[in-house]
Design an enzyme around this catalytic site. Structure first.
Site, short mmCIF file in Angstrom:
data_model
loop_
_atom_site.label_atom_id
_atom_site.label_comp_id
_atom_site.label_asym_id
_atom_site.label_seq_id
_atom_site.Cartn_x
_atom_site.Cartn_y
_atom_site.Cartn_z
N ASN A 7 -14.30 -4.38 2.39
CA ASN A 7 -13.25 -4.05 1.43
C ASN A 7 -12.50 -5.35 1.11
O ASN A 7 -11.70 -5.81 1.91
CB ASN A 7 -12.31 -3.00 2.04
CG ASN A 7 -11.21 -2.57 1.08
OD1 ASN A 7 -11.12 -3.08 -0.04
ND2 ASN A 7 -10.40 -1.63 1.51
N LYS A 14 -11.47 -6.87 4.61
CA LYS A 14 -11.51 -5.97 5.78
C LYS A 14 -12.96 -5.57 6.00
O LYS A 14 -13.70 -5.38 5.02
CB LYS A 14 -10.71 -4.70 5.48
CG LYS A 14 -9.24 -4.84 5.71
CD LYS A 14 -8.59 -3.46 5.74
CE LYS A 14 -7.49 -3.40 4.72
NZ LYS A 14 -7.05 -2.13 4.31
N ARG A 91 -16.34 -1.37 -1.00
CA ARG A 91 -15.37 -0.59 -1.76
C ARG A 91 -15.11 -1.33 -3.07
O ARG A 91 -14.76 -2.50 -3.07
CB ARG A 91 -14.07 -0.50 -0.96
CG ARG A 91 -13.06 0.34 -1.67
CD ARG A 91 -11.81 0.49 -0.87
NE ARG A 91 -10.98 1.49 -1.52
CZ ARG A 91 -9.83 1.90 -1.07
NH1 ARG A 91 -9.36 1.43 0.05
NH2 ARG A 91 -9.14 2.81 -1.72
N HIS A 180 -8.36 6.54 -5.09
CA HIS A 180 -8.52 7.11 -3.75
C HIS A 180 -9.71 8.07 -3.73
O HIS A 180 -9.78 8.96 -2.89
CB HIS A 180 -7.28 7.91 -3.29
CG HIS A 180 -6.05 7.10 -3.02
ND1 HIS A 180 -4.80 7.58 -3.29
CD2 HIS A 180 -5.90 5.87 -2.49
CE1 HIS A 180 -3.90 6.66 -2.95
NE2 HIS A 180 -4.54 5.62 -2.46
N GLY A 210 0.10 8.47 1.54
CA GLY A 210 0.29 7.25 2.30
C GLY A 210 1.22 6.35 1.52
O GLY A 210 1.99 6.83 0.69
N GLY A 212 0.23 4.39 -0.80
CA GLY A 212 -0.23 4.89 -2.09
C GLY A 212 -0.48 6.38 -1.88
O GLY A 212 -0.95 6.77 -0.82
N ARG A 241 5.58 2.51 -5.69
CA ARG A 241 5.22 2.89 -7.07
C ARG A 241 6.01 4.12 -7.51
O ARG A 241 6.18 5.06 -6.73
CB ARG A 241 3.73 3.19 -7.18
CG ARG A 241 2.87 1.95 -7.15
CD ARG A 241 1.39 2.29 -7.11
NE ARG A 241 0.78 1.75 -5.90
CZ ARG A 241 -0.40 2.13 -5.42
NH1 ARG A 241 -1.10 3.06 -6.04
NH2 ARG A 241 -0.87 1.59 -4.33
N GLY A 331 -1.38 8.14 5.97
CA GLY A 331 -0.29 7.85 6.91
C GLY A 331 0.76 8.95 7.03
O GLY A 331 1.05 9.41 8.13
N GLU A 334 -0.95 12.58 7.72
CA GLU A 334 -1.50 12.78 9.07
C GLU A 334 -0.45 12.74 10.17
O GLU A 334 -0.69 13.20 11.27
CB GLU A 334 -2.56 11.68 9.36
CG GLU A 334 -3.81 11.83 8.53
CD GLU A 334 -4.76 10.66 8.67
OE1 GLU A 334 -4.80 10.04 9.75
OE2 GLU A 334 -5.46 10.36 7.69
N ASN A 335 0.71 12.16 9.85
CA ASN A 335 1.71 11.93 10.92
C ASN A 335 3.03 12.64 10.75
O ASN A 335 3.77 12.77 11.71
CB ASN A 335 2.00 10.42 11.03
CG ASN A 335 0.80 9.66 11.55
OD1 ASN A 335 0.38 9.86 12.68
ND2 ASN A 335 0.22 8.83 10.71
N GLU A 384 -12.09 6.16 5.10
CA GLU A 384 -12.76 5.62 3.91
C GLU A 384 -13.95 4.74 4.28
O GLU A 384 -14.96 4.74 3.58
CB GLU A 384 -11.76 4.85 3.05
CG GLU A 384 -10.82 5.82 2.32
CD GLU A 384 -9.65 5.16 1.62
OE1 GLU A 384 -8.79 4.62 2.33
OE2 GLU A 384 -9.61 5.19 0.39
P1 AMP Z 1 -1.22 4.56 4.67
O1 AMP Z 1 -0.99 3.91 3.34
O2 AMP Z 1 -2.12 5.74 4.62
O3 AMP Z 1 -1.58 3.57 5.75
O4 AMP Z 1 0.22 5.16 5.12
C1 AMP Z 1 1.29 4.33 5.43
C2 AMP Z 1 2.57 5.13 5.41
O5 AMP Z 1 2.50 6.19 6.39
C3 AMP Z 1 3.78 4.28 5.77
O6 AMP Z 1 4.79 4.40 4.78
C4 AMP Z 1 4.26 4.89 7.07
O7 AMP Z 1 5.65 4.86 7.17
C5 AMP Z 1 3.79 6.31 6.96
N1 AMP Z 1 3.82 6.94 8.28
C6 AMP Z 1 3.11 6.62 9.37
N2 AMP Z 1 3.51 7.39 10.42
C7 AMP Z 1 4.50 8.20 9.98
C8 AMP Z 1 5.34 9.20 10.57
N3 AMP Z 1 5.24 9.53 11.83
N4 AMP Z 1 6.26 9.81 9.79
C9 AMP Z 1 6.37 9.47 8.50
N5 AMP Z 1 5.62 8.54 7.89
C10 AMP Z 1 4.70 7.90 8.61
#
Ligand code: AMP
Length: 396
Positions: A7, A14, A91, A180, A210, A212, A241, A331, A334-335, A384
């Site tokens: 990527n 990456k 990618r 995506h 995430g 994005g 964004r 992000g 999932e979290n 991905e």
């Molecule tokens: P990604 O672009 O998929 O890597 O997602 C990154 C985003 O996920 C970042 O803004 C992080 O703050 C958010 N993120 C990761 N863990 C958590 C969490 N426990 N609660 C809220 N946001 C999270």
């Protein structure tokens, strides 16, 4: 068979080397500051510690060579020879209207990637450089281009055409493409398997939340709508964004601040979203912390982010006349149990019922809907790199 997934960004690369016998990651890593002083490669072989190589990388050819050296290194390597790599999956951001699937790279494919530079000015040139660097380092090995726009190509015209004069589509290909795509395709496919749905008919909404963020709707694995447009700026509120705004905002601010359209687009891409709304951070965790400390703008930004997710999901349920499964990924998806809960609590009209205990989970495939929920709701981690490796394997 071992597949190298690449990527490439304009100054980064990456990679992951994946053994397709068991889909295990043998090694992964990142080259940073390519073409800039102070470049470094961070290489992580599975089950071993991280290994950092600080060496100048004037261009991506040098970076690819360093990655191959690291993969074959006597101490930190995971393969005896680069001949152990069967194919390389890349990618690639944009294929315009030409490709709706991944494809083995040849001169024609490279021409299309080049012709799409205006549609993906930050990514397509870097993606092509990555392909050419791999061709140079591993002559004769198949390179496969996996396009971020491919999944969105099945959108019907009513979903992908902008209501602007048709001549702009004819002249420049101005339409909604969606991004995506690799993640949406992967997660929707996994969601269908996980929920035991009929792959021919399942109606699935994927919330890729995430830094994005985008949402897709698909029926039988085919995308029918998705929130990003000509570029990844349209749709949801993101880290930096804006997502959807009235285009007149651009004209108004340009005139009043005496800035160009390019400068305004830079603001909408890099200085807006939850960062712009709060002035705090583009990271959702920082904004959540500020909200807990009583910051009103942080509360508004998070509310607005979730509200827009709820609106898009609702729109896609209407567009598909129902939904069988909703999957949260990336992000935040999932979290962040709070975001998932708030979105699901606004979808009770559609038969969504969340199991709060099950929702209290992070980062692993989990059914978070209650057993009597009409719609299966789940957390489904995106991957991905694995998706690119699977597409590559299928073609070679
Ligand atoms: P990604 O672009 O998929 O890597 O997602 C990154 C985003 O996920 C970042 O803004 C992080 O703050 C958010 N993120 C990761 N863990 C958590 C969490 N426990 N609660 C809220 N946001 C999270």
């Amino acid at each position: 068979m071992k597949i190298l997934v690449i990527n490439c960004g304009s100054s980064s690369l990456k990679y992951q080397l994946i053994d397709m016998e068991n889909e295990n990651v043998l090694a992964k890593g990142l080259c940073e500051r390519i073409g800039i002083a102070g470049s470094k490669l961070t290489h992580k072989p599975a089950g071993k510690g991280e290994f950092v190589i600080e060496k100048e990388m004037p261009d991506h050819k040098v970076a690819v060579q360093l990655v191959l050296d690291a993969l074959q290194d006597a101490e930190h390597g995971v393969i005896a020879s680069k001949d152990d790599i069967s194919a390389i999956g890349h990618r690639v951001l944009h294929a315009g209207t030409v490709y709706s699937d991944s494809i083995v790279v040849n001169e024609d494919v490279k021409r299309v990637i080049r012709e799409c530079f205006p549609l993906g000015p930050l990514h397509n040139p870097a993606n092509l450089i990555g392909i050419e660097a791999c061709e140079h380092a591993m002559p004769g090995k198949p390179n496969v281009a996996v396009f971020d726009t491919a999944f969105g190509m099945s959108m019907p015209e009513k979903a992908c055409m902008y209501a602007i004069p048709h001549e702009y589509y004819e002249k420049y290909g101005i339409r909604r493409y969606g991004f995506h795509g690799t993640s949406h395709k992967f997660v929707s496919g996994e969601a269908i398997k996980f929920a035991g749905l009929d792959p021919e008919t399942a109606k699935v909404i994927v919330c890729h939340l995430g830094n994005g963020a985008s949402i897709s709707a698909s029926i039988g694995g085919k995308c029918v709508d998705t929130s990003m447009g000509l570029t990844p700026l349209e749709g949801l509120i993101m880290g930096t964004r804006s997502g959807d705004v009235d285009p007149a905002v651009v004209q108004f601010i340009c005139n009043h601040e005496n800035i160009s359209v390019d400068e305004m687009l830079d603001i909408l891409n890099k200085k807006s979203g939850i960062l712009g709304m709060t002035g705090i951070s583009s990271d959702f965790r920082d904004v959540e912390k500020a909200k807990e400390e009583g910051n009103h703008l942080a509360e508004v930004a998070l509310d607005a982010f979730r509200y827009r997710v709820i609106k898009y999901v609702g729109a896609y349920i209407a567009a598909m006349n129902g939904v069988d499964a909703i999957a949260f990924t990336a992000g935040v998806g999932e979290n962040d149990a709070d975001t998932r809960k708030e979105v699901c609590d606004s979808l009770t009209y559609a038969g969504v019922k969340i199991d709060e205990e099950a929702n209290n989970v992070r980062g692993k495939a989990t059914m978070i809907s209650a057993p009597d929920s009409k719609v299966k709701v789940m957390l489904m981690p995106t991957n991905e790199e694995l998706a690119i490796a699977r597409e590559t394997l299928a073609l070679v």
